[in-house]
Design a protein around this motif. Sequence first.
Motif, mmCIF file in Angstrom:
data_model
loop_
_atom_site.group_PDB
_atom_site.id
_atom_site.type_symbol
_atom_site.label_atom_id
_atom_site.label_comp_id
_atom_site.label_asym_id
_atom_site.label_seq_id
_atom_site.Cartn_x
_atom_site.Cartn_y
_atom_site.Cartn_z
ATOM 1 N N TYR A 131 0.852 -1.194 0.000
ATOM 2 C CA TYR A 131 0.000 0.000 0.000
ATOM 3 C C TYR A 131 0.881 1.235 0.000
ATOM 4 C CZ TYR A 131 -3.670 -3.212 1.606
ATOM 5 O OH TYR A 131 -4.554 -4.235 1.708
ATOM 6 N N THR A 132 0.557 2.218 -0.824
ATOM 7 C CA THR A 132 1.321 3.470 -0.796
ATOM 8 C C THR A 132 0.383 4.672 -0.893
ATOM 9 O OG1 THR A 132 1.568 3.356 -3.192
ATOM 10 C CG2 THR A 132 3.424 2.553 -1.875
ATOM 11 N N GLN A 133 0.894 5.796 -0.440
ATOM 12 C CA GLN A 133 0.152 7.042 -0.623
ATOM 13 C C GLN A 133 0.169 7.404 -2.093
ATOM 14 O OE1 GLN A 133 2.768 6.736 1.504
ATOM 15 N NE2 GLN A 133 2.498 8.019 3.335
ATOM 16 N N ILE A 134 -0.762 8.237 -2.525
ATOM 17 C CA ILE A 134 -0.639 8.767 -3.876
ATOM 18 C C ILE A 134 0.241 10.004 -3.796
ATOM 19 C CG2 ILE A 134 -2.894 7.846 -4.536
ATOM 20 C CD1 ILE A 134 -3.836 10.829 -4.632
ATOM 21 N N GLU A 135 0.813 10.363 -4.910
ATOM 22 C CA GLU A 135 1.824 11.414 -4.873
ATOM 23 C C GLU A 135 1.216 12.788 -4.563
ATOM 24 O OE1 GLU A 135 4.048 11.925 -8.405
ATOM 25 O OE2 GLU A 135 5.941 12.002 -7.313
ATOM 26 N N GLY A 136 0.130 13.091 -5.260
ATOM 27 C CA GLY A 136 -0.565 14.336 -4.975
ATOM 28 C C GLY A 136 0.187 15.582 -5.374
ATOM 29 N N LYS A 137 0.842 15.542 -6.513
ATOM 30 C CA LYS A 137 1.592 16.722 -6.932
ATOM 31 C C LYS A 137 1.150 17.236 -8.291
ATOM 32 C CE LYS A 137 5.843 16.122 -4.324
ATOM 33 N NZ LYS A 137 7.028 15.275 -4.304
ATOM 34 N N SER A 138 0.382 16.422 -8.999
ATOM 35 C CA SER A 138 0.039 16.788 -10.380
ATOM 36 C C SER A 138 -0.940 17.963 -10.406
ATOM 37 C CB SER A 138 -0.584 15.594 -11.086
ATOM 38 O OG SER A 138 -1.799 15.264 -10.450
ATOM 39 N N THR A 139 -1.015 18.601 -11.538
ATOM 40 C CA THR A 139 -1.965 19.698 -11.725
ATOM 41 C C THR A 139 -3.392 19.178 -11.556
ATOM 42 O OG1 THR A 139 -0.452 20.321 -13.480
ATOM 43 C CG2 THR A 139 -2.423 21.663 -13.225
ATOM 44 N N LYS A 191 -12.901 -13.100 2.620
ATOM 45 C CA LYS A 191 -12.674 -13.273 1.182
ATOM 46 C C LYS A 191 -11.378 -12.539 0.826
ATOM 47 C CE LYS A 191 -16.533 -15.484 0.313
ATOM 48 N NZ LYS A 191 -16.391 -16.923 0.377
ATOM 49 N N LYS A 192 -10.361 -13.343 0.466
ATOM 50 C CA LYS A 192 -9.033 -12.768 0.239
ATOM 51 C C LYS A 192 -9.022 -11.704 -0.846
ATOM 52 C CE LYS A 192 -5.566 -15.915 1.960
ATOM 53 N NZ LYS A 192 -5.999 -17.327 2.044
ATOM 54 N N ALA A 193 -9.812 -11.915 -1.886
ATOM 55 C CA ALA A 193 -9.763 -11.004 -3.028
ATOM 56 C C ALA A 193 -10.162 -9.584 -2.638
ATOM 57 C CB ALA A 193 -10.675 -11.510 -4.132
ATOM 58 N N TYR A 194 -10.944 -9.464 -1.577
ATOM 59 C CA TYR A 194 -11.427 -8.139 -1.188
ATOM 60 C C TYR A 194 -10.480 -7.427 -0.226
ATOM 61 C CZ TYR A 194 -15.877 -9.087 -3.445
ATOM 62 O OH TYR A 194 -16.836 -9.341 -4.370
ATOM 63 N N LYS A 195 -9.487 -8.177 0.284
ATOM 64 C CA LYS A 195 -8.631 -7.603 1.322
ATOM 65 C C LYS A 195 -7.917 -6.323 0.883
ATOM 66 C CE LYS A 195 -5.576 -8.946 4.967
ATOM 67 N NZ LYS A 195 -4.135 -9.046 4.778
ATOM 68 N N PRO A 196 -7.351 -6.313 -0.321
ATOM 69 C CA PRO A 196 -6.665 -5.076 -0.732
ATOM 70 C C PRO A 196 -7.618 -3.901 -0.907
ATOM 71 C CG PRO A 196 -6.218 -6.896 -2.261
ATOM 72 C CD PRO A 196 -7.255 -7.373 -1.323
ATOM 73 N N LEU A 197 -8.891 -4.201 -1.050
ATOM 74 C CA LEU A 197 -9.877 -3.131 -1.280
ATOM 75 C C LEU A 197 -10.398 -2.546 0.028
ATOM 76 C CD1 LEU A 197 -11.982 -4.989 -4.007
ATOM 77 C CD2 LEU A 197 -10.130 -3.366 -4.379
ATOM 78 N N ALA A 198 -10.068 -3.219 1.141
ATOM 79 C CA ALA A 198 -10.705 -2.888 2.417
ATOM 80 C C ALA A 198 -10.357 -1.498 2.973
ATOM 81 C CB ALA A 198 -10.390 -3.967 3.443
ATOM 82 N N PHE A 232 -3.649 4.069 1.901
ATOM 83 C CA PHE A 232 -4.933 3.386 1.751
ATOM 84 C C PHE A 232 -4.995 2.534 0.482
ATOM 85 C CE2 PHE A 232 -6.574 6.554 4.788
ATOM 86 C CZ PHE A 232 -7.364 5.731 5.567
ATOM 87 N N LEU A 233 -4.240 2.958 -0.553
ATOM 88 C CA LEU A 233 -4.409 2.311 -1.862
ATOM 89 C C LEU A 233 -3.257 1.356 -2.169
ATOM 90 C CD1 LEU A 233 -5.611 5.310 -4.057
ATOM 91 C CD2 LEU A 233 -6.979 3.475 -3.059
ATOM 92 N N PRO A 234 -3.586 0.120 -2.570
ATOM 93 C CA PRO A 234 -2.538 -0.798 -3.012
ATOM 94 C C PRO A 234 -1.836 -0.241 -4.244
ATOM 95 C CG PRO A 234 -4.623 -1.957 -2.672
ATOM 96 C CD PRO A 234 -4.917 -0.500 -2.598
ATOM 97 N N GLN A 235 -0.540 -0.502 -4.305
ATOM 98 C CA GLN A 235 0.253 -0.038 -5.442
ATOM 99 C C GLN A 235 -0.350 -0.530 -6.748
ATOM 100 O OE1 GLN A 235 3.363 1.729 -4.785
ATOM 101 N NE2 GLN A 235 2.987 2.263 -6.928
ATOM 102 N N SER A 236 -0.828 -1.774 -6.698
ATOM 103 C CA SER A 236 -1.434 -2.344 -7.901
ATOM 104 C C SER A 236 -2.612 -3.230 -7.514
ATOM 105 C CB SER A 236 -0.406 -3.176 -8.659
ATOM 106 O OG SER A 236 -1.070 -3.982 -9.610
ATOM 107 N N LEU A 237 -3.655 -3.199 -8.330
ATOM 108 C CA LEU A 237 -4.771 -4.132 -8.151
ATOM 109 C C LEU A 237 -4.894 -5.001 -9.406
ATOM 110 C CD1 LEU A 237 -7.468 -1.912 -6.390
ATOM 111 C CD2 LEU A 237 -6.264 -3.864 -5.428
ATOM 112 N N ALA A 238 -3.746 -5.270 -10.016
ATOM 113 C CA ALA A 238 -3.737 -6.121 -11.209
ATOM 114 C C ALA A 238 -4.165 -7.532 -10.830
ATOM 115 C CB ALA A 238 -2.342 -6.125 -11.811
ATOM 116 N N ASP A 239 -4.676 -8.256 -11.805
ATOM 117 C CA ASP A 239 -5.230 -9.591 -11.539
ATOM 118 C C ASP A 239 -4.230 -10.506 -10.819
ATOM 119 O OD1 ASP A 239 -7.428 -8.682 -12.716
ATOM 120 O OD2 ASP A 239 -7.278 -9.884 -14.552
#
Lengths: 140, 413, 246
Positions: free
Chosen positions: B6-14, B82-89, B390-397
């Motif tokens: 999990y990482t923060q988003i950068e929050g620097k873009s326009t 349900k493991k698949a939902y864990k990153p979304l929690a 809060f957000l996983p770096q990736s939610l790829a399959d």
Amino acid sequence: MKTFLTHLLIAGLLLTGGAAIATDVADISLLKYPEPAGEKCVEPAEKMRREHMDLIQHQRDETMHNGVRGITAKHSLKGCIDCHVGYDDQDKAVSINAEGQFCQSCHNYAAVSIDCFSCHRTTPDGENPMRKSAMTNPHQ
Amino acid sequence: MKPITYTQIEGKSTGYWALLGVLGAMILAGFSASMYMEHHGHHVTGMTNQIVWGMPHIFAVYLIVAASGALNVASIASVFSKKAYKPLAPLSALLSLALLAGGLAVLVLDLGRPDRLIIAMTELNLKSIFAWNQLLYNGFFVIVGIYVWMMLEKKMNKYTRIAGTAAFIWRLILTTGTGSIFGFLVARQAYDAAILAPMFIIMSFSAGLAIYILVLMAAYKWTGRELGDSVLRRLKNLLSVFVSAVLYFVLAYHLTNLYAAEHHSVEAFILLGSNGGGQYSAVFWWLQILLGSVVPLAILFTSLSKQRLMIGIASALVIIGGLAQMYVIIIGGQAFPLEVFPGMEVISSGFMDGVPAAYSASFPEIVLGFGMGFGVALIMVVIGVTVLRFLPQSLADEVVDPHYVAESAEAAA
Amino acid sequence: MSENMTDQSRRSFIKKAATGSAIATIAPGVVLYNVAQASRDPGEAVTDKVRWGMLIDANKCADGCTDCVTACHEENGVHQLGRPATDAQWIRKVTLRDKQTGKEYGIPMLCQHCEHPPCVDVCPTGASFKRADGIVLVDKHICIGCRYCMMACPYKARSFIHEDVTDQRDHAPRGKGTVESCTFCVHKVDAGEGTTACVEACTHNALIFGDLNDPDSEVSRELNNYPSRQLRADLRLNQGVRYRNI
């Protein structure tokens, strides 16, 4: 619960200009407001300055919930207004929360807002019994 | 399955600052609207002594309901394992806190005396469902806050399930409370029904999930992070079940009413638009049922939902349908004249007895409800994902799908 | 002004008469019963020994007459601003027709002062409350203006104050952002007058006010002798206001 609000008010009072009142009561005499009509207040002035909000609030609950009114309601807001209201050149009562009037002058000084008059009227309703006695008062 | 980062988003873009600017402007507009209403009094709104709750309540109640529903994704992970939902929690919990804050901000700013908020906290009449709700809302912040902590702090992860279960139970009670605000109103024909409490719970499932899907899609698209199809497929399938369930409850509610002669006139008012209920039946059939339920279901149950855009559209339509449902329940329910004199016809009245109450939403009300409500909720999410992980770096399959891993493991073996 | 004076002097006369004896006859056939009220010492809290109530006779309520409405709003400083949807109404006149027989009735509607008031149950702060003597009031000091009581009241008796109010009466404080309704003229009741402005104003004797707990009060005797009705009796609220001949 209700005392919590009061404490909050007192805290606000102390944080702002209230500290000045607490240390130097003489300052209050610099405030200009109309002379009260009656001979003396229902409580000593010193007590009123510090506790009027508690007294009024206690009376408010007594009146609202227990129906204690009229002559037996010693600390009624109506009583405050009858005695302390000022009159203009046309002999018309001025709102007690108007600038330079009794409530407003001190509350302004202490930077405490008043919520009473969002509902209560600010002048005597009809004839003012205190005014009458004041006018017949030979000392006046 | 790889470990989730999990990482923060950068929050620097326009774009990020522009988004914050837009949300900030929404909040400012909402606040100005409320100041305008407080200064002039509620007579500048569409609200009257007959329609006492207007547009702000539609948004407020919707957001509060959606708040508890947004927590579902987290509950599926923590409570039902349900493991698949864990990153979304974590996002799910953040969104639920944010939506509740947005809803409550609107509710408070629409009070006749918002300056007396502290009295609402200190003077509690425990027989009032409103007072219970205050405790439930405050408790929700605390419990979900602890839950978030358990999820984000590695050392505390082992308590996630306990905290998640407590939050799940609490949110069920909370929505029961919200539904009961209406369900307990014995005097009104459109309310006074025990089914409103469970109906609000199921409405919360669909509202919360629809908002969650949109927020998730936006977050991953705008930050350029990967969001796999497997996540979205699960969520959209779940959404279709929830939307169907809401329809079922709506059907049960109206069928029950239609059976009792006592309720025939209120049903005709809402469903057929008779006796001046035209605007409510129009909102009911066109927005709530057709646009907000049937169309999204048609998208979600067919191959249309293979496209992400269509999933997004379906979620947005579910939100519109949910708001329409609130409109019908809250405004329609009040507009139907009170049966003060059963069996009698009112010839004339000094206070509009016996005739449906007119209501047209005023601009400040809508700005307060929409701007303040969604503004506060979304800005909290944006700031939340910027400052905390809060957000996983990736939610790829291959990262989130347990079956994906199982398949490749089998292949390897 | 002169009207006001007459009103004042009449009021003080009634007050004197009422305090002078427990039961005062102020005109032939018009009797003031003040037994229970007079027994309350000044400064003593109200008790549930008394329950104030009203009987409204639809047969006597005259077609087109709204004297009670005018008197109430005058007494309590409820000013109309010509905006019926948002103006406060403490009492209103309603004309009804029986759907089957076509018989028409006119009745005033006001707060029904229920024994089990839904407005009190739902109020989050306890601002909506019932006094020991059965009068249902709003404590505006702690009303936050949420309007849930208005959603709950089966009689549309409550009004929300939608705009600034000035020139209130000193016995009836009113302010923007709070909810209000008929008080049964609680200030008159507490002054021992045992009546309300609407009752005093009704020249058709359609309204009787009194103590429902006192079997000898006029309102109790009338209720005992002839049938009466509660509106939405199915809700089992046991209202203080009863109707006859509807």
